[in-house]
Design a protein around this motif. Sequence first.
Motif, mmCIF file in Angstrom:
data_model
loop_
_atom_site.group_PDB
_atom_site.id
_atom_site.type_symbol
_atom_site.label_atom_id
_atom_site.label_comp_id
_atom_site.label_asym_id
_atom_site.label_seq_id
_atom_site.Cartn_x
_atom_site.Cartn_y
_atom_site.Cartn_z
ATOM 1 N N ARG A 1 -26.090 -25.427 -68.987
ATOM 2 C CA ARG A 1 -26.079 -24.002 -69.346
ATOM 3 C C ARG A 1 -26.753 -23.736 -70.687
ATOM 4 O O ARG A 1 -26.897 -22.576 -71.080
ATOM 5 C CB ARG A 1 -24.624 -23.487 -69.412
ATOM 6 C CG ARG A 1 -23.917 -23.434 -68.061
ATOM 7 C CD ARG A 1 -24.686 -22.577 -67.066
ATOM 8 N NE ARG A 1 -23.960 -22.354 -65.838
ATOM 9 C CZ ARG A 1 -23.904 -23.206 -64.822
ATOM 10 N NH1 ARG A 1 -24.554 -24.362 -64.910
ATOM 11 N NH2 ARG A 1 -23.244 -22.925 -63.726
ATOM 12 N N ASP B 1 -28.964 -19.313 -67.473
ATOM 13 C CA ASP B 1 -28.457 -19.423 -66.106
ATOM 14 C C ASP B 1 -29.486 -20.135 -65.223
ATOM 15 O O ASP B 1 -30.701 -20.046 -65.457
ATOM 16 C CB ASP B 1 -28.130 -18.047 -65.539
ATOM 17 C CG ASP B 1 -29.373 -17.205 -65.354
ATOM 18 O OD1 ASP B 1 -29.974 -17.266 -64.263
ATOM 19 O OD2 ASP B 1 -29.757 -16.499 -66.315
ATOM 20 N N GLY C 1 -23.318 -15.017 -59.285
ATOM 21 C CA GLY C 1 -22.183 -14.986 -60.199
ATOM 22 C C GLY C 1 -22.475 -15.524 -61.581
ATOM 23 O O GLY C 1 -21.548 -15.778 -62.363
ATOM 24 N N TYR C 2 -23.752 -15.634 -61.932
ATOM 25 C CA TYR C 2 -24.096 -16.195 -63.230
ATOM 26 C C TYR C 2 -24.092 -15.164 -64.354
ATOM 27 O O TYR C 2 -24.405 -15.499 -65.506
ATOM 28 C CB TYR C 2 -25.468 -16.871 -63.170
ATOM 29 C CG TYR C 2 -25.468 -18.109 -62.310
ATOM 30 C CD1 TYR C 2 -24.575 -19.149 -62.558
ATOM 31 C CD2 TYR C 2 -26.352 -18.243 -61.239
ATOM 32 C CE1 TYR C 2 -24.565 -20.281 -61.763
ATOM 33 C CE2 TYR C 2 -26.355 -19.374 -60.447
ATOM 34 C CZ TYR C 2 -25.453 -20.387 -60.709
ATOM 35 O OH TYR C 2 -25.444 -21.504 -59.917
ATOM 36 N N ASP C 3 -23.759 -13.891 -64.024
ATOM 37 C CA ASP C 3 -23.624 -12.883 -65.071
ATOM 38 C C ASP C 3 -22.175 -12.744 -65.529
ATOM 39 O O ASP C 3 -21.861 -11.900 -66.379
ATOM 40 C CB ASP C 3 -24.152 -11.532 -64.578
ATOM 41 C CG ASP C 3 -23.483 -11.087 -63.277
ATOM 42 O OD1 ASP C 3 -22.739 -11.904 -62.664
ATOM 43 O OD2 ASP C 3 -23.712 -9.935 -62.845
ATOM 44 N N ARG C 4 -21.282 -13.556 -64.972
ATOM 45 C CA ARG C 4 -19.883 -13.539 -65.382
ATOM 46 C C ARG C 4 -19.698 -14.357 -66.654
ATOM 47 O O ARG C 4 -20.586 -15.123 -67.047
ATOM 48 C CB ARG C 4 -18.999 -14.108 -64.272
ATOM 49 C CG ARG C 4 -19.007 -13.260 -62.998
ATOM 50 C CD ARG C 4 -18.157 -13.929 -61.934
ATOM 51 N NE ARG C 4 -18.635 -15.276 -61.656
ATOM 52 C CZ ARG C 4 -17.869 -16.272 -61.216
ATOM 53 N NH1 ARG C 4 -16.577 -16.075 -61.033
ATOM 54 N NH2 ARG C 4 -18.386 -17.454 -60.976
ATOM 55 N N LEU D 1 -18.822 -17.324 -69.167
ATOM 56 C CA LEU D 1 -19.058 -18.755 -68.971
ATOM 57 C C LEU D 1 -17.773 -19.487 -68.568
ATOM 58 O O LEU D 1 -17.818 -20.412 -67.742
ATOM 59 C CB LEU D 1 -19.627 -19.364 -70.257
ATOM 60 C CG LEU D 1 -20.148 -20.797 -70.159
ATOM 61 C CD1 LEU D 1 -21.288 -20.876 -69.152
ATOM 62 C CD2 LEU D 1 -20.598 -21.293 -71.523
ATOM 63 N N GLN E 1 -17.222 -19.069 -64.878
ATOM 64 C CA GLN E 1 -18.146 -19.928 -64.130
ATOM 65 C C GLN E 1 -17.682 -21.382 -64.165
ATOM 66 O O GLN E 1 -17.750 -22.089 -63.153
ATOM 67 C CB GLN E 1 -19.551 -19.826 -64.731
ATOM 68 C CG GLN E 1 -20.192 -18.459 -64.618
ATOM 69 C CD GLN E 1 -21.592 -18.453 -65.203
ATOM 70 O OE1 GLN E 1 -22.371 -19.365 -64.969
ATOM 71 N NE2 GLN E 1 -21.902 -17.417 -65.981
ATOM 72 N N TYR E 2 -17.206 -21.802 -65.322
ATOM 73 C CA TYR E 2 -16.754 -23.194 -65.474
ATOM 74 C C TYR E 2 -15.550 -23.479 -64.584
ATOM 75 O O TYR E 2 -15.489 -24.517 -63.903
ATOM 76 C CB TYR E 2 -16.417 -23.464 -66.939
ATOM 77 C CG TYR E 2 -15.777 -24.809 -67.173
ATOM 78 C CD1 TYR E 2 -16.526 -25.986 -67.092
ATOM 79 C CD2 TYR E 2 -14.427 -24.915 -67.476
ATOM 80 C CE1 TYR E 2 -15.947 -27.223 -67.298
ATOM 81 C CE2 TYR E 2 -13.834 -26.150 -67.691
ATOM 82 C CZ TYR E 2 -14.595 -27.297 -67.606
ATOM 83 O OH TYR E 2 -14.006 -28.515 -67.807
ATOM 84 N N ASP F 1 -14.677 -21.934 -61.844
ATOM 85 C CA ASP F 1 -15.137 -21.962 -60.447
ATOM 86 C C ASP F 1 -15.830 -23.282 -60.131
ATOM 87 O O ASP F 1 -15.667 -23.841 -59.041
ATOM 88 C CB ASP F 1 -16.094 -20.803 -60.174
ATOM 89 C CG ASP F 1 -15.366 -19.484 -59.985
ATOM 90 O OD1 ASP F 1 -14.124 -19.511 -59.844
ATOM 91 O OD2 ASP F 1 -16.041 -18.424 -59.995
ATOM 92 N N TYR F 2 -16.612 -23.763 -61.094
ATOM 93 C CA TYR F 2 -17.323 -25.026 -60.879
ATOM 94 C C TYR F 2 -16.339 -26.197 -60.739
ATOM 95 O O TYR F 2 -16.492 -27.039 -59.849
ATOM 96 C CB TYR F 2 -18.275 -25.282 -62.045
ATOM 97 C CG TYR F 2 -18.994 -26.610 -61.966
ATOM 98 C CD1 TYR F 2 -19.915 -26.869 -60.952
ATOM 99 C CD2 TYR F 2 -18.755 -27.614 -62.907
ATOM 100 C CE1 TYR F 2 -20.569 -28.084 -60.879
ATOM 101 C CE2 TYR F 2 -19.404 -28.836 -62.838
ATOM 102 C CZ TYR F 2 -20.307 -29.069 -61.827
ATOM 103 O OH TYR F 2 -20.945 -30.265 -61.745
ATOM 104 N N GLY G 1 -22.053 -26.490 -54.950
ATOM 105 C CA GLY G 1 -22.955 -25.357 -54.988
ATOM 106 C C GLY G 1 -24.107 -25.505 -54.001
ATOM 107 O O GLY G 1 -24.127 -26.399 -53.157
#
Length: 362
Positions: free
Chosen positions: A53, A57, A80-83, A85, A88-89, A91-92, A102
Amino acid sequence: MADPLMVMAEDSVVKRAPRGGGGGTLGRYLVIRALLIIPTVFILVTTVFVLMRTTGDPITAALGGRLTPDQLAQRIHEAGYDRPLVAQYLDYIRGVLTGDFGTTISDNRPVIDVLKTYGLATLELVCYGLVVAFIVGIPLGMVAAYFRDKVPDAFLRVFAILCYATPVFFAGLLLKLVFSVWLGWFPVAGRASTGIELQIQLLPDKSGIYLIDAYRTGTPGAVLDVLKHAVLPAITLGLATAGIFLRLVRTNVIGTLGTDYVDAARSRGVSESRLVRKHAYRPALIPIITVIGLQIALLLSGAVLTETTFEWKGLGFQLVQYIKARDYVAVQGIVTLIAVIVAVTNFLVDILAALIDPRVRY
């Protein structure tokens, strides 16, 4: 100057179990090592995520300049990369725990499918490399110890240094030039000839390991064809580890030959060659087992350059292609898998080392 890897290996095999009640048992050792896998993998996965990151993004990195600003913004929002960080982490991490790494940006494939498709090819190459390392490193290490401080020993020590100091890509290109271009003994690239490759791809339930699949085709010469394609990549990948094994075996055989029980056998008239083969051989293998986990990491990193040099379509080859395409989602998944493999391999090696030599337990 002492080799840091050899110093680590030699230090590790002389650790003795602490005295006192309950310490140093095999069960406790295995539990501790198993628990250490969790924070190790967590740190590795987090590090990979953060590093990926730092460039922004993944959508912008891969498709920036090829889409209009509106299209790019839409793709970023859909992924969803505008959420934030942190979201996102989380979720990952949830995805990694469930086996969802992904979807690739460049070819729109689930990353887990990429790992399954190309992972076994890398595993096959790593196994070939280990075979070369054992075949070359262990016998030559014993020969070097037998001829200690003589011409063969000096020659083999220089050979070992050249093995693990030569860049993998340079060794691969040199082997291709000599044995493929000049002599024509081995194929230049690929995992199999075109005809054999097509037959393997047509198998209804491919294993992913060409040596097995070539046998299943029933075509005469298919196994030999696959092995011929594997020779140069295996030597390229295995020589670096063979050099380390050679030095470790030499050092430990020489140390074993100076022990009391070997002196007692020598006083009974046992020949020096028999002492090396029968009395010093097995103790010399303990440091090999101790550092083999580190060597798996070395082989996996070397596989990236080896696969690229010989167009061996495994994880390393695909990793380079995804880096060129700036597909950081795929890169993230492949690097994470490699990190997990290294952590688990080190745990399995620790178990094996503890079973063979109780001194490594703590």
